[in-house]
Scaffold this active site. Sequence first.
Site, PDB file in Angstrom:
ATOM      1  N   THR A   1     -13.760   7.055  -1.707  1.00  0.00           N
ATOM      2  CA  THR A   1     -13.077   7.923  -0.739  1.00  0.00           C
ATOM      3  C   THR A   1     -13.133   9.344  -1.285  1.00  0.00           C
ATOM      4  O   THR A   1     -13.138   9.545  -2.503  1.00  0.00           O
ATOM      5  CB  THR A   1     -11.599   7.548  -0.542  1.00  0.00           C
ATOM      6  OG1 THR A   1     -10.971   7.566  -1.820  1.00  0.00           O
ATOM      7  CG2 THR A   1     -11.443   6.198   0.085  1.00  0.00           C
TER       8      THR A   1
ATOM      9  N   LYS B   1       8.178  17.745   9.308  1.00  0.00           N
ATOM     10  CA  LYS B   1       9.566  17.286   9.433  1.00  0.00           C
ATOM     11  C   LYS B   1      10.442  18.444   9.869  1.00  0.00           C
ATOM     12  O   LYS B   1      10.748  19.334   9.107  1.00  0.00           O
ATOM     13  CB  LYS B   1      10.046  16.713   8.108  1.00  0.00           C
ATOM     14  CG  LYS B   1       9.328  15.421   7.782  1.00  0.00           C
ATOM     15  CD  LYS B   1       9.932  14.681   6.613  1.00  0.00           C
ATOM     16  CE  LYS B   1       9.152  13.398   6.431  1.00  0.00           C
ATOM     17  NZ  LYS B   1       8.629  13.189   5.104  1.00  0.00           N
TER      18      LYS B   1
ATOM     19  N   GLU C   1     -11.501   2.143   3.261  1.00  0.00           N
ATOM     20  CA  GLU C   1     -10.913   0.930   2.693  1.00  0.00           C
ATOM     21  C   GLU C   1     -11.007  -0.265   3.644  1.00  0.00           C
ATOM     22  O   GLU C   1     -10.713  -1.395   3.273  1.00  0.00           O
ATOM     23  CB  GLU C   1      -9.421   1.179   2.375  1.00  0.00           C
ATOM     24  CG  GLU C   1      -9.160   2.064   1.174  1.00  0.00           C
ATOM     25  CD  GLU C   1      -9.177   3.555   1.514  1.00  0.00           C
ATOM     26  OE1 GLU C   1      -9.728   3.937   2.566  1.00  0.00           O
ATOM     27  OE2 GLU C   1      -8.636   4.334   0.707  1.00  0.00           O
TER      28      GLU C   1
ATOM     29  N   TRP D   1      10.369  13.895  13.211  1.00  0.00           N
ATOM     30  CA  TRP D   1       8.954  14.098  12.923  1.00  0.00           C
ATOM     31  C   TRP D   1       8.253  14.704  14.130  1.00  0.00           C
ATOM     32  O   TRP D   1       8.419  14.257  15.258  1.00  0.00           O
ATOM     33  CB  TRP D   1       8.266  12.768  12.597  1.00  0.00           C
ATOM     34  CG  TRP D   1       8.632  12.232  11.247  1.00  0.00           C
ATOM     35  CD1 TRP D   1       9.557  12.747  10.398  1.00  0.00           C
ATOM     36  CD2 TRP D   1       8.093  11.074  10.614  1.00  0.00           C
ATOM     37  NE1 TRP D   1       9.625  11.986   9.255  1.00  0.00           N
ATOM     38  CE2 TRP D   1       8.738  10.948   9.366  1.00  0.00           C
ATOM     39  CE3 TRP D   1       7.124  10.139  10.961  1.00  0.00           C
ATOM     40  CZ2 TRP D   1       8.447   9.923   8.477  1.00  0.00           C
ATOM     41  CZ3 TRP D   1       6.843   9.117  10.069  1.00  0.00           C
ATOM     42  CH2 TRP D   1       7.497   9.020   8.832  1.00  0.00           C
TER      43      TRP D   1
HETATM   44  P1  ADP Z   1     -11.716  10.129   3.976  1.00  0.00           P
HETATM   45  O1  ADP Z   1     -11.240  11.080   5.027  1.00  0.00           O
HETATM   46  O2  ADP Z   1     -10.880  10.085   2.750  1.00  0.00           O
HETATM   47  O3  ADP Z   1     -13.153  10.178   3.728  1.00  0.00           O
HETATM   48  P2  ADP Z   1     -11.781   7.877   5.714  1.00  0.00           P
HETATM   49  O4  ADP Z   1     -13.078   8.286   6.271  1.00  0.00           O
HETATM   50  O5  ADP Z   1     -11.584   6.521   5.241  1.00  0.00           O
HETATM   51  O6  ADP Z   1     -11.434   8.711   4.513  1.00  0.00           O
HETATM   52  O7  ADP Z   1     -10.653   8.327   6.717  1.00  0.00           O
HETATM   53  C1  ADP Z   1      -9.638   7.502   7.134  1.00  0.00           C
HETATM   54  C2  ADP Z   1      -8.556   8.282   7.826  1.00  0.00           C
HETATM   55  O8  ADP Z   1      -9.087   9.048   8.915  1.00  0.00           O
HETATM   56  C3  ADP Z   1      -7.526   7.409   8.477  1.00  0.00           C
HETATM   57  O9  ADP Z   1      -6.595   6.933   7.559  1.00  0.00           O
HETATM   58  C4  ADP Z   1      -6.918   8.351   9.506  1.00  0.00           C
HETATM   59  O10 ADP Z   1      -5.967   9.213   8.952  1.00  0.00           O
HETATM   60  C5  ADP Z   1      -8.097   9.176   9.938  1.00  0.00           C
HETATM   61  N1  ADP Z   1      -8.595   8.641  11.207  1.00  0.00           N
HETATM   62  C6  ADP Z   1      -9.619   7.801  11.393  1.00  0.00           C
HETATM   63  N2  ADP Z   1      -9.789   7.538  12.701  1.00  0.00           N
HETATM   64  C7  ADP Z   1      -8.824   8.210  13.372  1.00  0.00           C
HETATM   65  C8  ADP Z   1      -8.436   8.332  14.745  1.00  0.00           C
HETATM   66  N3  ADP Z   1      -9.107   7.724  15.724  1.00  0.00           N
HETATM   67  N4  ADP Z   1      -7.367   9.104  15.034  1.00  0.00           N
HETATM   68  C9  ADP Z   1      -6.683   9.750  14.066  1.00  0.00           C
HETATM   69  N5  ADP Z   1      -7.003   9.680  12.761  1.00  0.00           N
HETATM   70  C10 ADP Z   1      -8.055   8.923  12.408  1.00  0.00           C
END
Ligand code: ADP
Length: 544
Positions: A185, A441, A331, A446
């Site tokens: 990640t 917040k 993950e 929220w």
């Molecule tokens: P990184 O950004 O660390 O590379 P990921 O690609 O695994 O990690 O991103 C996952 C995160 O992206 C999710 O936990 C969420 O916050 C965000 N995310 C993914 N899809 C959506 C969605 N459709 N709407 C809002 N947030 C999203």
Amino acid sequence: MQGLMMDMPLLISSLAEHAARFHAGREILAVTADNPEHRYTFSDAVSRSKRLAKALQALGLEQGDRVATIAWNDHRHLEIYYGVSGSGLVCHTINPRLFPEQLVFIINHAEDRFICVDPMFVPLLEAIADKISNVEGIIVMTDADHMPDSKLPNLHCYETLLGEQSDDYEWPMLDENAAAALCYTSGTTGDPKGILYSHRSTILHAYASVAPDAMGLASSDTILPVVPLFHVNAWGIPYSAFMAGAKLVLPGPKMGDGEALYQLMDNEDVTMALGVPTVWLALLQYTEQAGKRLDKLERTLVGGAAVPRSMIEAFHKKHDVELRQGWGMTEMSPLGTVNAPKAGLEGLSEDERLDLATKAGRGIFGVEMRIVNDDGEVQPWDGVAYGALQVRGPWICSDYFKLEGKAGSHTDDGWFETGDVATIDPDGYMAITDRTKDVIKSGGEWVSSIDLENCAMGHPGVAEAAVIGVAHEKWTERPLLIVVPKEEGGIEKDSMLDWFDGKVASWWKPDDVVFVSELPHTATGKVKKIELRKQFADYELPTS
Ligand code: ADP
């Protein structure tokens, strides 16, 4: 009593065999640095993956060893997916946009023995060569004529290695729980963390992805993944496309180029495309400027970040393309939810349909979800109550590579903490309201930064928008809107703020707006809120 069914391991190599047997002639089109239009078949791809597997064996690699890739989406990268994982090695995809110190950390942490690299990324490795001594060899993904002039020791040419081998190769029978692929990640805070996918998790994820209410992939489809093979396995497309027998169009270094993407879609009759919202902004902008219409595209899967309502509307109304939103995480392999229509909701008005489409979607079979409040109490699925989103399932990580529980990412009863805050409605549609760390917040309540961004993006003059919380004496935090206007000076401050009237709860309305020429993005194209928060840490909101 036990069932009487064969205990066949679920292996990535079986996808290669299936594709070569049943869809041998299906085409794969790739844009590479050395050939803007490389065309061959599934059968060719599998044959070359076998030759690669043999070449890697000849280099002394053994089961479980990590072979990294730093490359765009092209046919060679795809062959590496199968040649490496299929032969029992672990395919470690690396994001070339990471900072040098992150690259060093990841390559050392993964203990990569070899790295396959696109010629254009060789300088990245040259810059860190003295810090990655565990790497024994670099395989440049090109032919002998295009080998870069480099002083790196142990440089191999991909095509030369393949040329030395035949495809007379039997995939090994592996344990289905053996590691197959590794992806870190991006790690906005702390060191990057490695997610180690297994053969079993990959195949189960592919089965779930091809289903009609998920990606709905068929052999008649032509798929354009504008999601990189270097991040979360391009949402599993290399596997699900082989399972379905769908034609693949791999855009190489053209991922962010709206015009090139349009041309690929048009020339290759692409029916299904996948990408993060930022990519589609570029494409939609190009079609608008050039007066083009996406005539052949049937649907897109968009995720990785919240999808603005205006984007869903543009795809739907201007191009007659179905936009399905998806949510997932590195993950989670990554697919967790997909926003497909559901029986019983046919009667929704156009507006209600669009509202529903802004949600992240329903959990696909195999992914269980729950939302819990700060006291750990599970919240109802009423579309109003929100809480920290937790998930579990066979393609969700049980731990991070070499962290042995130290990440604190799982609950005592075995659920994975996504770090997202969400609501879930009675139909099972989950909506992300925020990342836990991005929540604003205000006065103990929220405010959803995602909802506000979504609303701002609906303004005709807005190209991109982000909302962060800034310190406020009375309310703890209040929302600050940061906008990239389509035209410099194109929007008045007041008209931008008034845009929210009647669209969100009045106390959610941002206290102020700042216009900027661009927003900072992460290596995967998401807005870097952490940087924005730093940048505006001392921002003084208007007092009235
Ligand atoms: P990184 O950004 O660390 O590379 P990921 O690609 O695994 O990690 O991103 C996952 C995160 O992206 C999710 O936990 C969420 O916050 C965000 N995310 C993914 N899809 C959506 C969605 N459709 N709407 C809002 N947030 C999203």
